[in-house]
Structures are given as structure tokens and as C-alpha cells.
Design a protein around this motif. Structure first.
Motif, PDB file in Angstrom:
ATOM      1  N   TYR A  18       0.914  -1.056   0.106  1.00  0.00           N
ATOM      2  CA  TYR A  18      -0.148  -0.093   0.061  1.00  0.00           C
ATOM      3  C   TYR A  18       0.885   1.446   0.174  1.00  0.00           C
ATOM      4  N   PRO A  21       0.308   3.600  -3.835  1.00  0.00           N
ATOM      5  CA  PRO A  21      -0.911   3.052  -4.421  1.00  0.00           C
ATOM      6  C   PRO A  21      -0.993   3.198  -5.789  1.00  0.00           C
ATOM      7  N   LYS A  48      -7.741   4.048  -1.305  1.00  0.00           N
ATOM      8  CA  LYS A  48      -6.433   3.592  -1.947  1.00  0.00           C
ATOM      9  C   LYS A  48      -6.335   2.232  -2.413  1.00  0.00           C
TER      10      LYS A  48
END
Ligand SMILES: Nc1ncnc2c1ncn2[C@@H]1O[C@H](COP(=O)(O)OP(=O)(O)OP(=O)(O)O)[C@@H](O)[C@H]1O
Length: 385
Positions: A18, A21, A48
Motif C-alpha cells: 500500500y 498506491p 487507496k
């Protein structure tokens, strides 16, 4: 809703990154029309999506799922907020400049073009060198198992085959982001099951492609998504891994929408850590009291809550069984591998609960039965405000 059972995404994909993104929705609001005729289709939407991650947008009709996809693809202009692909703000970029692959329910193939020409179309629009086009078309058709159909016209293909071609066309541009808007909604139940399995294979073959998948079919979302966004009335209600949303739904809406859980009113008794005793009717049952999410109140003794228990977790036997709640059968619907019973439980006026029992169960209407909960009866969910 179909009960597709295929392996879970965790089994087909590794961990998601993450930190960078692929997709960012930052407070995106989309309003169609003006004044009295304004429809707020998406309100303050934040999300995201990691590189290579698949996120399903799940929610009832009109909840804003397609609008979120359109805002990302460039077919709906946000009234406020920004949409980013990687570190690039694409909010005001035309759709063709975003490099996104899009697959919609209706295939949208050109009827007069052969399969290979349909797939090549996007490549030409993206100015891929002429010499590379045949190879890229062949590669995309191979990925969806349609190499043998390259010279056919769309009308010479089944619905499922046409959708495979539409997917190949989206993949041919080698997009970093693939958007799928109800891609299986036009298929029959049997074909949907096999196409879900094919989409899982496709995800494995495209480990760097982020996918946003719109569906109102929870079984598709559970089977395909790393995370699920549950939407309602233009807003994001909950977002988490499929497993977390299923086992510990943060809201009663998600509990009911994802798997049709029973939400039984109860009173919270003693709570130790994440274990609680709750009173349901005349019975005291052990339940899981998950850590409340930020901003939510704690479980306090004496407070009202909902006990979330899935229909398949309940067992139904004779009314005299020790520890069972007495109930009356008000409906029994045979579904092939199981029978869904609707039960009126003694001590719970105005509350029907559903239980799935194996096979074609022989329960007559108005039969008295005993309902048994699992050892940990269920998980606590806050009563909606
Ligand atoms: N072009 C448009 N003009 C006006 N209103 C629109 C337009 N497109 C969508 N809407 C409205 O915006 C809201 C959200 O629609 P959207 O298509 O995003 O929902 P959805 O969750 O994808 O629904 P479904 O599952 O039925 O496709 C709905 O109330 C819809 O009527």
C-alpha cells in the motif's frame, strides 16, 4: 444471489503493497444535474488501491459503485476531490489519456469488426506501433483463451466468449489499472461460476495490475477481491479484507448485505477482552466482542447490541434439546444442498431468524424446534444510530 464457492484471493495472491498506491480517490464527490434535479451519486469517497490489488465495490443498486468507476476512468467529472493514478493527478485528463482498461457488462464490442480487430482497436487508439499490434492482439487473446476465435464476428460468439474478447481488448493496452463494471452480470449462473475462476487465473497472470471490480454479487466480491468496499447511498460504509468483513462486520448494514447475517437484538453482560456474555431472550450466550473501530463506543455491560450469526452456523433439532432456544418454523425453502428455515424464537418477539440445515430438511410449518448456537454464539455489532 449465487453461492459461488471458489478459492479465496489470499490463496492466489501474495501480500499487497500500500506504500505506493496505484489508485487514489481523495474526497471525490460526483453530483449529476443541478439544483432540484441534483443527484449526489458519490459523496466524499476516499480509497487507496495498492499495485496489483483487487478491490471490489459492493453495494445495492444506485449506491454509487459505477459512478466511482466512471470518475476514475474519466467518464464522470468529480464535482470536488481528486483522482490519482500512481503519483499523477488525472482528475481532468480525458479517458483515452489515462491508460486504464475498462470492461463493462454489455461487452461494447464493435459488431462489424472481427475479434482480432476489436482487440486491436484500443492499441491503434493508444498509438502502439503497427508492427507490434498483431503480437499484442495474439497475447491478449491467449490470456483469455480466445486465440481460436480471432477471425469471428461478435455475433458468432456466445455471451461469455464476447465478454472474454472485451477483457482481451482491455488487457491489450497492458494497463496498470483494470476496471470491471459488473462484467459477469449478463451471464447465466453456471457461466458466472466458471468465469470467476478464470478471472482468478487472470489476476495471477497480472500480478502488477490493480483491479477495481464493481458488483452487487457478494460471492464474486468474496471470491475475487483482496479487499471489499461496501457502499450505500453514495457513501463508503466499510472497507476491509473480505475475511474481516465477513467474520467481524463493523456495521449492521455490512453484516446483512454480505451474507445475509441474522442480527439478533441482545443485551451485553460481562465483557473480558474480546469475549462477552450476552442475553438473547431468556438465554445467556458467549459472544465475540471485537475491538470497536476508531470513534465507536465500547461494549458496556447493560447496553443493547446485535448478535451477528450466520444462518449456516445455527443447528436445528428437537425442542427439548438442552441449551436450545425454542422456536417455531414459519417458512422452509429447499435450496438443493440445504434448506433455509425461518424461525420465530420464543422470547424474541418481532424477530425472525434464519437457519440453514443440510439437505431437504423435513420440517413442517409451525413445527416446534430447538435452535442451537455455536460455542461462541456470534459476533457483536453495534445497533445502528
Ligand atoms: N448520468 C446520470 N445522470 C443522473 N443521475 C445518474 C447518472 N448516472 C447515475 N445516476 C444516479 O446516481 C446514483 C448512483 O448511480 P450508480 O450507477 O453509480 O449506482 P450503482 O451502485 O452502480 O448502481 P447499479 O448497481 O444499479 O449499477 C443513482 O441514483 C443513479 O440514478
Amino acid at each position: 444471489m449465487s453461492e459461488t464457492k471458489v478459492s479465496t484471493p489470499a490463496a492466489v495472491k501474495g501480500a499487497v503493497d500500500y506504500s505506493t498506491p496505484a489508485i487514489i480517490f481523495d474526497r471525490v464527490t460526483v453530483t449529476y444535474g443541478r439544483g432540484k434535479n441534483a443527484t449526489h451519486a458519490l459523496v466524499d469517497f476516499n480509497l487507496k488501491v495498492g499495485q496489483g490489488e483487487t478491490v471490489a465495490l459492493l453495494g445495492p443498486s444506485g449506491s454509487g459503485k459505477s459512478t466511482a468507476l466512471k470518475a476514475l476512468a474519466g467518464f464522470a467529472r468529480p464535482t470536488s476531490g481528486t483522482v490519482r493514478l500512481g503519483d499523477k493527478d488525472v482528475t481532468n485528463l480525458p479517458p483515452a489519456k489515462r491508460g486504464i482498461g475498462v470492461v463493462v457488462q454489455s461487452y461494447a464490442l464493435f459488431p462489424h469488426m472481427r475479434v482480432s480487430e476489436n482487440v486491436a482497436f484500443g492499441l491503434k487508439a493508444h498509438k502502439v506501433p503497427r508492427a507490434d499490434i498483431a503480437g499484442r492482439v495474439a497475447e491478449a487473446l491467449e490470456m483469455v483463451g480466445m486465440s481460436a476465435y480471432a477471425t469471428r464476428l461478435p455475433r458468432e460468439l456466445s455471451g461469455g466468449q464476447q465478454q472474454r474478447v472485451a477483457i482481451a481488448r482491455a488487457l491489450a493496452i497492458r494497463p496498470k489499472v483494470l476496471l470491471l463494471d459488473e462484467p459477469l452480470a449478463a451471464q447465466d449462473a453456471q457461466l458466472r461460476i466458471s468465469m470467476v475462476a478464470e478471472l482468478q487465473q487472470l489476476r495471477k497472470a497480472l500480478p502488477d495490475t490493480a483491479m477495481l471490480y464493481v458488483t452487487h454479487d457478494q460471492s464474486e466480491a468474496l471470491a475475487l477481491a483482496d479487499r471489499i468496499v461496501v457502499m450505500r447511498d453514495a457513501k463508503l460504509v466499510d472497507v476491509d479484507t473480505a475475511d474481516n468483513l465477513w467474520t467481524r462486520p463493523p456495521t449492521s448494514f455490512t453484516a446483512a448485505f454480505l451474507g445475509g447475517a441474522n442480527l439478533i437484538p441482545c443485551t451485553v453482560g460481562r465483557v473480558i477482552g474480546t469475549s462477552a456474555l450476552v442475553t438473547v431472550g431468556d438465554s445467556t450466550l458467549p459472544a465475540e466482542a471485537p475491538q470497536p473501530s476508531v470513534g465507536k463506543t465500547d461494549w458496556s455491560p447493560g447496553s443493547s447490541a446485535l448478535l451477528c450469526v450466520r444462518p449456516h452456523a445455527l443447528t436445528v433439532g428437537p425442542p427439548t434439546e438442552a441449551g436450545a432456544l425454542r422456536a417455531r418454523v414459519t417458512a422452509a425453502v429447499w435450496r438443493g444442498s440445504s434448506t433455509r428455515l425461518t424461525l420465530a424464537v420464543a422470547g424474541l418477539p418481532d424477530q425472525l431468524i434464519e437457519a440453514d440445515v443440510p439437505g431437504q430438511a423435513q420440517f413442517a410449518l409451525e413445527n416446534e424446534v430447538g435452535v442451537r448456537f455455536p460455542a461462541v454464539a456470534g459476533v457483536l455489532v453495534q445497533v445502528p444510530a
